[in-house]
Scaffold this motif. Sequence first.
Motif, mmCIF file in Angstrom:
data_model
loop_
_atom_site.group_PDB
_atom_site.id
_atom_site.type_symbol
_atom_site.label_atom_id
_atom_site.label_comp_id
_atom_site.label_asym_id
_atom_site.label_seq_id
_atom_site.Cartn_x
_atom_site.Cartn_y
_atom_site.Cartn_z
ATOM 1 N N THR A 106 0.820 -1.210 0.000
ATOM 2 C CA THR A 106 0.000 0.000 0.000
ATOM 3 C C THR A 106 0.853 1.258 0.000
ATOM 4 O O THR A 106 0.319 2.358 0.043
ATOM 5 N N VAL A 107 2.172 1.110 -0.017
ATOM 6 C CA VAL A 107 3.087 2.252 -0.023
ATOM 7 C C VAL A 107 3.849 2.264 -1.346
ATOM 8 O O VAL A 107 4.028 1.223 -1.970
ATOM 9 N N PRO A 108 4.320 3.427 -1.781
ATOM 10 C CA PRO A 108 5.072 3.486 -3.032
ATOM 11 C C PRO A 108 6.395 2.732 -2.933
ATOM 12 O O PRO A 108 6.968 2.579 -1.854
ATOM 13 N N ASN A 109 6.877 2.267 -4.056
ATOM 14 C CA ASN A 109 8.191 1.662 -4.142
ATOM 15 C C ASN A 109 9.235 2.681 -3.691
ATOM 16 O O ASN A 109 9.210 3.840 -4.110
ATOM 17 N N GLU A 110 10.155 2.249 -2.805
ATOM 18 C CA GLU A 110 11.171 3.173 -2.293
ATOM 19 C C GLU A 110 12.031 3.771 -3.392
ATOM 20 O O GLU A 110 12.642 4.832 -3.208
ATOM 21 N N ALA A 111 12.074 3.100 -4.532
ATOM 22 C CA ALA A 111 12.859 3.643 -5.640
ATOM 23 C C ALA A 111 12.378 5.036 -6.009
ATOM 24 O O ALA A 111 13.174 5.879 -6.448
ATOM 25 N N GLU A 112 11.085 5.310 -5.804
ATOM 26 C CA GLU A 112 10.552 6.637 -6.092
ATOM 27 C C GLU A 112 11.145 7.672 -5.145
ATOM 28 O O GLU A 112 11.467 8.794 -5.557
ATOM 29 N N GLN A 113 11.293 7.287 -3.865
ATOM 30 C CA GLN A 113 11.902 8.217 -2.917
ATOM 31 C C GLN A 113 13.371 8.471 -3.263
ATOM 32 O O GLN A 113 13.845 9.608 -3.183
ATOM 33 N N GLY A 114 14.080 7.412 -3.650
ATOM 34 C CA GLY A 114 15.478 7.570 -4.017
ATOM 35 C C GLY A 114 15.650 8.467 -5.231
ATOM 36 O O GLY A 114 16.539 9.328 -5.264
ATOM 37 N N ARG A 115 14.778 8.277 -6.220
ATOM 38 C CA ARG A 115 14.864 9.097 -7.430
ATOM 39 C C ARG A 115 14.562 10.562 -7.123
ATOM 40 O O ARG A 115 15.239 11.471 -7.623
ATOM 41 N N LEU A 116 13.524 10.788 -6.295
ATOM 42 C CA LEU A 116 13.165 12.170 -5.971
ATOM 43 C C LEU A 116 14.251 12.840 -5.143
ATOM 44 O O LEU A 116 14.617 14.000 -5.389
ATOM 45 N N ALA A 117 14.789 12.122 -4.152
ATOM 46 C CA ALA A 117 15.862 12.685 -3.331
ATOM 47 C C ALA A 117 17.090 12.981 -4.179
ATOM 48 O O ALA A 117 17.745 14.025 -4.015
ATOM 49 N N GLY A 118 17.427 12.070 -5.099
ATOM 50 C CA GLY A 118 18.571 12.294 -5.970
ATOM 51 C C GLY A 118 18.377 13.498 -6.862
ATOM 52 O O GLY A 118 19.301 14.313 -7.046
ATOM 53 N N ALA A 119 17.161 13.649 -7.401
ATOM 54 C CA ALA A 119 16.874 14.804 -8.249
ATOM 55 C C ALA A 119 16.975 16.098 -7.451
ATOM 56 O O ALA A 119 17.484 17.115 -7.952
ATOM 57 N N TYR A 120 16.485 16.056 -6.210
ATOM 58 C CA TYR A 120 16.573 17.254 -5.361
ATOM 59 C C TYR A 120 18.033 17.609 -5.074
ATOM 60 O O TYR A 120 18.428 18.785 -5.162
ATOM 61 N N LEU A 121 18.836 16.621 -4.738
ATOM 62 C CA LEU A 121 20.247 16.873 -4.434
ATOM 63 C C LEU A 121 20.984 17.434 -5.648
ATOM 64 O O LEU A 121 21.793 18.363 -5.525
ATOM 65 N N LEU A 122 20.696 16.903 -6.821
ATOM 66 C CA LEU A 122 21.346 17.414 -8.022
ATOM 67 C C LEU A 122 20.874 18.824 -8.351
ATOM 68 O O LEU A 122 21.654 19.677 -8.794
ATOM 69 N N GLY A 123 19.574 19.077 -8.135
ATOM 70 C CA GLY A 123 19.030 20.388 -8.459
ATOM 71 C C GLY A 123 19.437 21.481 -7.493
ATOM 72 O O GLY A 123 19.722 22.612 -7.907
ATOM 73 N N ARG A 124 19.485 21.151 -6.205
ATOM 74 C CA ARG A 124 19.789 22.155 -5.184
ATOM 75 C C ARG A 124 21.250 22.145 -4.748
ATOM 76 O O ARG A 124 21.754 23.145 -4.243
ATOM 77 N N HIS A 125 21.917 21.011 -4.903
ATOM 78 C CA HIS A 125 23.297 20.892 -4.411
ATOM 79 C C HIS A 125 24.234 20.339 -5.478
ATOM 80 O O HIS A 125 25.258 19.742 -5.157
ATOM 81 N N GLY A 126 23.856 20.505 -6.737
ATOM 82 C CA GLY A 126 24.702 20.045 -7.813
ATOM 83 C C GLY A 126 26.079 20.700 -7.758
ATOM 84 O O GLY A 126 26.194 21.904 -7.536
#
Length: 385
Positions: free
Chosen positions: A143-163
């Motif tokens: 009933t919860v999203p695949n954790e891969a979605e959290q990893g992808r979103l966190a990675g995108a945030y880190l690249l966007g804000r802390h690239g």
Amino acid sequence: MPSLRATAFAFAFAGLLMGSASGSAEAQVRIGLSAPLTGPDAAFGQGLRLGAEQAVADLNRAGGVDGQRLVLVVADDGGEGKQGLAVARRFAAERVGLVVGPFNAGVAGLAMPVYEEAGIVAVTPGTGSAALTAKGLWNVFRTVPNEAEQGRLAGAYLLGRHGGQRIGLVHDKSPFGRGLAEGVSRVLKAADQPEAAFETLTRGERDVSGLVARLKRARVEVVYFGGLAPEAAVLLRGLRDAGVTAPLVGSDGLLDPAFPQAAGPAAEGTVMTLTADPPRLPEPKTPDAKATKGPRSPDANAVAAQAYAAVEVLRQGVLGAGSAEGRAVAAYLHEGRALRTVLGDLAYDARGDLKPDPRRPATVLQAWKRMPDGRIDFAGNDVTP
């Protein structure tokens, strides 16, 4: 005179139908609950039990499964692999064909093959472990999203804000935490910006001086932590005590009201990936005291609705398949039909993962910030990648 469908339904449940506690021949559909009722995750386990019990009570009030009552069979897996295996074998021996759980990724990884061999369909209300559905088991849903979605979103945030900055990754050695950190690492490496450090922090550890020293030597400028709030708070305090001002990014493991108190002022600015609009248990539709009594801790509230929805998914799977036979239920759920639950409409793909809903994102970013009244909270503090 009973309908042909009702007659077929009764035969389909042969072996799963048991007499009531009083000895009367009341038809029942049993659903097992494998949850950590003891151990470090006991608060979550109590929430899962609360949600599952309320779902059973509410759904029975609404007619059960074609007039047959749902009965919850509760077992404590302690959040531990060996105990979880024992629960799986017990449910298999007792011919409990539908299961809510396990909650913990490590327990689910060991128990799900046992459930598959026994023909048992299991809906986990807790683990989003990418490895779980990647195994190709036919009987696994969640009933919860695949954790891969959290990893992808966190990675995108880190690249966007802390690239361009030096990013340190830390996890708590659990399948949950390690999977998150490895997912972020894949995103960073795909963008040709590998992490500057990849470290571990054992769950329950309080002396992080060695870890902090290694992160400091690596000159990290931002830290991603895969794990839970208590260790995240310890890590943050250790970093600040050592003069490291790197902000922290984490997952829904940090979704704990005690986090800002434990971390102190350092909690402010911490970013989390989490399920959009964390759900809460609905108001009970029944006066059944057993299903509703007792205080609800923050941890219990965080997961109770997930267990409630898991019961709803199993019930609709049985109704849709016209049978409680495991493969029939799984085949129906795999068709991708929208199932109405307390979490909203859920639909599954061929692996048992939730299908994306274009109307709302599966995961979002929110930050702990100081509110006008002085509290540090995350509610309403949305962050864009």
